[in-house]
Design a protein around this motif. Structure first.
Motif, mmCIF file in Angstrom:
data_model
loop_
_atom_site.group_PDB
_atom_site.id
_atom_site.type_symbol
_atom_site.label_atom_id
_atom_site.label_comp_id
_atom_site.label_asym_id
_atom_site.label_seq_id
_atom_site.Cartn_x
_atom_site.Cartn_y
_atom_site.Cartn_z
ATOM 1 N N VAL A 13 -9.708 -13.776 15.255
ATOM 2 C CA VAL A 13 -10.007 -13.105 14.186
ATOM 3 C C VAL A 13 -10.086 -11.514 14.744
ATOM 4 O O VAL A 13 -9.457 -10.666 13.883
ATOM 5 C CB VAL A 13 -11.557 -13.222 13.763
ATOM 6 C CG1 VAL A 13 -11.914 -12.255 12.747
ATOM 7 C CG2 VAL A 13 -11.530 -14.691 13.139
ATOM 8 N N LEU A 14 -10.404 -11.133 15.816
ATOM 9 C CA LEU A 14 -10.315 -9.695 16.372
ATOM 10 C C LEU A 14 -8.918 -9.146 16.239
ATOM 11 O O LEU A 14 -8.545 -8.319 16.012
ATOM 12 C CB LEU A 14 -11.041 -9.603 17.877
ATOM 13 C CG LEU A 14 -11.147 -8.005 18.110
ATOM 14 C CD1 LEU A 14 -11.725 -7.100 17.058
ATOM 15 C CD2 LEU A 14 -11.735 -8.148 19.447
ATOM 16 N N ILE A 15 -8.072 -10.086 16.853
ATOM 17 C CA ILE A 15 -6.751 -9.653 17.111
ATOM 18 C C ILE A 15 -5.944 -9.648 15.639
ATOM 19 O O ILE A 15 -5.266 -8.542 15.389
ATOM 20 C CB ILE A 15 -5.766 -10.682 17.872
ATOM 21 C CG1 ILE A 15 -6.431 -10.775 19.323
ATOM 22 C CG2 ILE A 15 -4.406 -10.560 17.948
ATOM 23 C CD1 ILE A 15 -5.871 -11.850 20.187
ATOM 24 N N THR A 16 -6.096 -10.508 14.865
ATOM 25 C CA THR A 16 -5.765 -10.483 13.331
ATOM 26 C C THR A 16 -6.299 -9.173 12.664
ATOM 27 O O THR A 16 -5.280 -8.713 12.048
ATOM 28 C CB THR A 16 -5.998 -11.797 12.649
ATOM 29 O OG1 THR A 16 -5.685 -13.089 13.465
ATOM 30 C CG2 THR A 16 -5.432 -11.860 11.279
ATOM 31 N N GLN A 17 -7.307 -8.879 12.808
ATOM 32 C CA GLN A 17 -7.869 -7.841 12.071
ATOM 33 C C GLN A 17 -7.433 -6.487 12.746
ATOM 34 O O GLN A 17 -7.089 -5.434 11.976
ATOM 35 C CB GLN A 17 -9.287 -7.789 11.989
ATOM 36 C CG GLN A 17 -9.794 -8.880 10.932
ATOM 37 C CD GLN A 17 -9.433 -8.727 9.579
ATOM 38 O OE1 GLN A 17 -9.558 -7.546 9.014
ATOM 39 N NE2 GLN A 17 -8.982 -9.815 8.976
ATOM 40 N N LEU A 18 -7.081 -6.361 14.054
ATOM 41 C CA LEU A 18 -6.747 -5.243 14.539
ATOM 42 C C LEU A 18 -5.255 -4.817 14.142
ATOM 43 O O LEU A 18 -4.795 -3.713 14.152
ATOM 44 C CB LEU A 18 -6.957 -5.069 16.243
ATOM 45 C CG LEU A 18 -8.318 -4.957 16.678
ATOM 46 C CD1 LEU A 18 -8.340 -5.272 18.138
ATOM 47 C CD2 LEU A 18 -9.025 -4.005 16.082
ATOM 48 N N SER A 19 -4.494 -6.008 13.838
ATOM 49 C CA SER A 19 -3.175 -5.474 13.409
ATOM 50 C C SER A 19 -3.175 -4.877 12.094
ATOM 51 O O SER A 19 -2.187 -4.302 11.678
ATOM 52 C CB SER A 19 -2.483 -6.943 13.369
ATOM 53 O OG SER A 19 -2.921 -7.771 12.441
ATOM 54 N N GLN A 20 -4.267 -4.990 11.422
ATOM 55 C CA GLN A 20 -4.512 -4.437 9.977
ATOM 56 C C GLN A 20 -5.361 -2.873 10.262
ATOM 57 O O GLN A 20 -5.866 -2.703 8.993
ATOM 58 C CB GLN A 20 -5.094 -5.041 9.096
ATOM 59 C CG GLN A 20 -4.239 -6.620 8.859
ATOM 60 C CD GLN A 20 -4.985 -7.548 7.928
ATOM 61 O OE1 GLN A 20 -6.207 -7.292 7.511
ATOM 62 N NE2 GLN A 20 -4.451 -8.722 8.126
ATOM 63 N N LEU A 56 -15.386 -4.680 13.445
ATOM 64 C CA LEU A 56 -15.150 -5.792 14.683
ATOM 65 C C LEU A 56 -15.052 -5.217 15.701
ATOM 66 O O LEU A 56 -15.802 -5.763 16.816
ATOM 67 C CB LEU A 56 -14.042 -6.701 14.228
ATOM 68 C CG LEU A 56 -14.255 -7.536 13.013
ATOM 69 C CD1 LEU A 56 -12.923 -8.208 12.685
ATOM 70 C CD2 LEU A 56 -15.400 -8.549 13.219
ATOM 71 N N LEU A 57 -14.200 -4.273 16.104
ATOM 72 C CA LEU A 57 -14.301 -3.681 17.487
ATOM 73 C C LEU A 57 -15.273 -3.150 18.166
ATOM 74 O O LEU A 57 -15.727 -3.031 19.184
ATOM 75 C CB LEU A 57 -13.038 -2.462 17.459
ATOM 76 C CG LEU A 57 -12.551 -1.907 18.831
ATOM 77 C CD1 LEU A 57 -12.085 -2.866 19.661
ATOM 78 C CD2 LEU A 57 -11.635 -0.897 18.599
ATOM 79 N N VAL A 58 -16.038 -2.170 17.238
ATOM 80 C CA VAL A 58 -17.437 -1.691 17.656
ATOM 81 C C VAL A 58 -18.304 -2.926 18.237
ATOM 82 O O VAL A 58 -19.076 -2.752 19.026
ATOM 83 C CB VAL A 58 -17.850 -1.058 16.677
ATOM 84 C CG1 VAL A 58 -19.385 -0.587 16.791
ATOM 85 C CG2 VAL A 58 -17.118 0.451 16.283
ATOM 86 N N GLY A 59 -18.491 -3.984 17.402
ATOM 87 C CA GLY A 59 -19.467 -4.988 17.671
ATOM 88 C C GLY A 59 -19.047 -5.782 18.752
ATOM 89 O O GLY A 59 -19.850 -6.248 19.617
ATOM 90 N N ALA A 60 -17.731 -5.949 18.876
ATOM 91 C CA ALA A 60 -17.286 -6.731 20.011
ATOM 92 C C ALA A 60 -17.421 -5.811 21.288
ATOM 93 O O ALA A 60 -17.863 -6.435 22.270
ATOM 94 C CB ALA A 60 -15.814 -6.965 20.023
ATOM 95 N N LEU A 61 -17.271 -4.660 21.500
ATOM 96 C CA LEU A 61 -17.437 -3.745 22.518
ATOM 97 C C LEU A 61 -18.940 -3.678 22.808
ATOM 98 O O LEU A 61 -19.371 -3.771 23.870
ATOM 99 C CB LEU A 61 -16.967 -2.221 22.311
ATOM 100 C CG LEU A 61 -15.394 -2.168 22.604
ATOM 101 C CD1 LEU A 61 -14.894 -0.717 22.040
ATOM 102 C CD2 LEU A 61 -14.841 -2.644 23.793
#
Length: 96
Positions: A19-26, A79-84
């Motif tokens: 999900v993170l990779i898919t969303q980071l592409s957008q 999502l990036l903030v939450g993951a980090l």
């Protein structure tokens, strides 16, 4: 840890990573400086713990900042903030 628990954890990690990779592409960011300041504050807050009365555990201070991020930023940014913040929270030494 049992085999079932390890399999479950790896499945959840794989789903989250996809999900993170898919969303980071957008990715799109309207104000990158504002986002980077928010990212630094949230990652710093993820190492802090808040003790709540009548509760045996603690809560991360980044919880409120991530909720704010949901309101103010796009899904990939949040999502990036939450993951980090989650990774930093797991890596910080905590008291038992």
């Amino acid at each position: 840890m049992t085999l079932k628990a390890r399999i479950y954890i790896w499945i959840i990690v794989a789903i989250g990573a996809s999900v993170l990779i898919t969303q980071l592409s957008q990715w799109r960011s309207e104000n990158m400086v504002r986002y980077l300041i928010f990212l630094v504050l949230t990652v710093a807050a993820s190492s802090l713990k808040i003790s709540l009365p009548a509760v045996t555990g603690t809560m991360s201070a980044s919880f409120l900042l991530i909720l704010f991020g949901v309101m103010e930023f796009s899904l990939p940014e949040t999502l990036l903030v939450g993951a980090l913040a989650s990774v930093i929270q797991c890596l910080c030494s905590t008291r038992r």
